[in-house]
Design a protein around this motif. Structure first.
Motif, PDB file in Angstrom:
ATOM      1  N   SER A   1       0.816  -1.211   0.000  1.00  0.00           N
ATOM      2  CA  SER A   1       0.000   0.000   0.000  1.00  0.00           C
ATOM      3  C   SER A   1       0.850   1.261   0.000  1.00  0.00           C
ATOM      4  CB  SER A   1      -0.927   0.000   1.226  1.00  0.00           C
ATOM      5  OG  SER A   1      -0.178  -0.106   2.435  1.00  0.00           O
ATOM      6  N   GLY A   2       2.043   1.149  -0.598  1.00  0.00           N
ATOM      7  CA  GLY A   2       2.882   2.325  -0.783  1.00  0.00           C
ATOM      8  C   GLY A   2       2.421   3.130  -1.983  1.00  0.00           C
TER       9      GLY A   2
ATOM     10  N   GLY B   1       1.491  -4.394   8.483  1.00  0.00           N
ATOM     11  CA  GLY B   1       0.701  -4.115   9.676  1.00  0.00           C
ATOM     12  C   GLY B   1      -0.736  -4.581   9.524  1.00  0.00           C
ATOM     13  N   SER B   2      -1.559  -4.150  10.438  1.00  0.00           N
ATOM     14  CA  SER B   2      -2.943  -4.611  10.488  1.00  0.00           C
ATOM     15  C   SER B   2      -3.798  -3.945   9.417  1.00  0.00           C
ATOM     16  CB  SER B   2      -3.538  -4.309  11.862  1.00  0.00           C
ATOM     17  OG  SER B   2      -3.650  -2.906  12.048  1.00  0.00           O
ATOM     18  N   VAL B   3      -4.930  -4.573   9.138  1.00  0.00           N
ATOM     19  CA  VAL B   3      -5.882  -3.994   8.198  1.00  0.00           C
ATOM     20  C   VAL B   3      -6.355  -2.638   8.689  1.00  0.00           C
ATOM     21  CG1 VAL B   3      -8.157  -4.286   7.149  1.00  0.00           C
ATOM     22  CG2 VAL B   3      -6.635  -6.251   7.363  1.00  0.00           C
ATOM     23  N   GLN B   4      -6.610  -2.542   9.996  1.00  0.00           N
ATOM     24  CA  GLN B   4      -7.077  -1.277  10.571  1.00  0.00           C
ATOM     25  C   GLN B   4      -6.065  -0.153  10.353  1.00  0.00           C
ATOM     26  OE1 GLN B   4      -7.067  -4.218  12.151  1.00  0.00           O
ATOM     27  NE2 GLN B   4      -9.283  -4.626  12.173  1.00  0.00           N
TER      28      GLN B   4
ATOM     29  N   ALA C   1      -9.505  -2.581   2.032  1.00  0.00           N
ATOM     30  CA  ALA C   1      -8.297  -2.925   2.777  1.00  0.00           C
ATOM     31  C   ALA C   1      -8.455  -4.337   3.329  1.00  0.00           C
ATOM     32  CB  ALA C   1      -8.075  -1.926   3.909  1.00  0.00           C
ATOM     33  N   SER C   2      -7.453  -5.185   3.129  1.00  0.00           N
ATOM     34  CA  SER C   2      -7.577  -6.595   3.482  1.00  0.00           C
ATOM     35  C   SER C   2      -6.252  -7.140   3.986  1.00  0.00           C
ATOM     36  CB  SER C   2      -8.012  -7.414   2.257  1.00  0.00           C
ATOM     37  OG  SER C   2      -9.197  -6.934   1.685  1.00  0.00           O
ATOM     38  N   THR C   3      -6.302  -8.352   4.510  1.00  0.00           N
ATOM     39  CA  THR C   3      -5.078  -9.093   4.813  1.00  0.00           C
ATOM     40  C   THR C   3      -4.506  -9.657   3.519  1.00  0.00           C
ATOM     41  OG1 THR C   3      -6.266 -11.176   5.102  1.00  0.00           O
ATOM     42  CG2 THR C   3      -6.004  -9.779   7.060  1.00  0.00           C
ATOM     43  N   ASN C   4      -3.255 -10.060   3.551  1.00  0.00           N
ATOM     44  CA  ASN C   4      -2.661 -10.706   2.378  1.00  0.00           C
ATOM     45  C   ASN C   4      -3.485 -11.907   1.939  1.00  0.00           C
ATOM     46  OD1 ASN C   4      -0.566  -8.876   2.428  1.00  0.00           O
ATOM     47  ND2 ASN C   4       0.990 -10.328   3.099  1.00  0.00           N
ATOM     48  N   GLN C   5      -3.893 -12.713   2.899  1.00  0.00           N
ATOM     49  CA  GLN C   5      -4.655 -13.922   2.583  1.00  0.00           C
ATOM     50  C   GLN C   5      -5.973 -13.586   1.895  1.00  0.00           C
ATOM     51  OE1 GLN C   5      -3.695 -17.461   3.697  1.00  0.00           O
ATOM     52  NE2 GLN C   5      -4.994 -17.596   1.868  1.00  0.00           N
ATOM     53  N   SER C   6      -6.662 -12.569   2.398  1.00  0.00           N
ATOM     54  CA  SER C   6      -7.942 -12.179   1.809  1.00  0.00           C
ATOM     55  C   SER C   6      -7.748 -11.598   0.414  1.00  0.00           C
ATOM     56  CB  SER C   6      -8.650 -11.160   2.704  1.00  0.00           C
ATOM     57  OG  SER C   6      -9.880 -10.772   2.149  1.00  0.00           O
ATOM     58  N   VAL C   7      -6.685 -10.834   0.229  1.00  0.00           N
ATOM     59  CA  VAL C   7      -6.377 -10.291  -1.097  1.00  0.00           C
ATOM     60  C   VAL C   7      -6.213 -11.422  -2.098  1.00  0.00           C
ATOM     61  CG1 VAL C   7      -4.599  -9.135  -2.466  1.00  0.00           C
ATOM     62  CG2 VAL C   7      -5.358  -8.109  -0.326  1.00  0.00           C
TER      63      VAL C   7
END
Length: 226
Positions: free
Chosen positions: A12-13, A36-39, A54-60
């Protein structure tokens, strides 16, 4: 040809954010993860890329047809290689000493960065693109097909079908693809090359590629291979 509806971006850079903006504008569903965290990144995503999730790597990975790696090159091994199994993956990364440190600690000098990324993610299909144009140009130079001011992006990979899918994706994102069916040709776009940082038309980009061996960077690469 594989239909792409859902785009996942790991990183997310600046590059990740711009690619998310372009993908949303092109009509794709976009998920993006960061360190870091999704939040932690949700507020940034909601502000800069409203409409992306915005998601975790796994969800992406689980919810995307294509994955874009837009993280510092030195961190790609922080991602479990199995996570991207059977996925079509765009390598938008570059070695950059200010971010990645000493090159020899990050890369084997005998192969290109994308070949090493492919070796690590050996159950995935890697295609290199979006790496040689600065994020400002990616953001500002995207144009509809047929626009006389449209710019081009180099697309390289070993899997012909995958390269064709990514080339079509690049086209929908606002750029003319210039295709090479050899992942190692990505060296032509790495830092130090005449293409790195350049925003060129399709004709101009092809001209640089056609004369690569005569450029200073190309001569250095040729010498190192002999």
């Amino acid at each position: 040809m594989t239909e792409i509806k859902n785009v996942g971006i790991l990183g997310s850079g600046k590059v990740g954010i711009v690619l998310a903006q372009l993908a949303l504008a092109a009509g794709y569903n976009v998920r993006i993860s960061g360190s870091g965290s999704v939040q932690k990144i949700a507020l940034t995503i909601d502000t800069l890329v409203p409409g992306a999730t915005a998601s975790t790597n796994q969800s992406v990975v689980n919810n995307s047809d294509i994955i874009i790696l837009a993280i510092p090159l030195s961190r790609y091994k922080n991602i479990n290689s199995k996570l991207l199994k059977d996925k079509l993956v765009i390598d938008a990364m570059n070695y950059w000493w200010e971010t990645d440190g000493i090159r020899e600690e990050v890369l084997d000098p005998d192969t290109t960065s994308s070949e090493q990324v492919q070796k690590y993610f050996n159950k995935s299909t890697i295609v290199k693109t979006f790496n040689h144009m600065g994020y400002h140009n990616l953001q500002e130079d995207a144009r509809e097909s047929g626009d006389p001011n449209r710019k081009a992006l180099f697309v390289a990979g070993d899997d012909h079908d995958a390269v064709d899918v990514v080339a079509h994706f690049v086209d929908t994102m606002g750029f003319d693809p210039v295709i090479h069916y050899q992942l190692s040709d990505g060296i032509m776009t790495e830092p130090g090359s005449e293409l790195f940082g350049a925003s060129l038309s399709k004709e101009a980009l092809r001209n640089v590629i056609d004369n690569f061996d005569e450029t200073e960077f190309g001569k250095r690469i040729k010498q190192s291979n002999n």
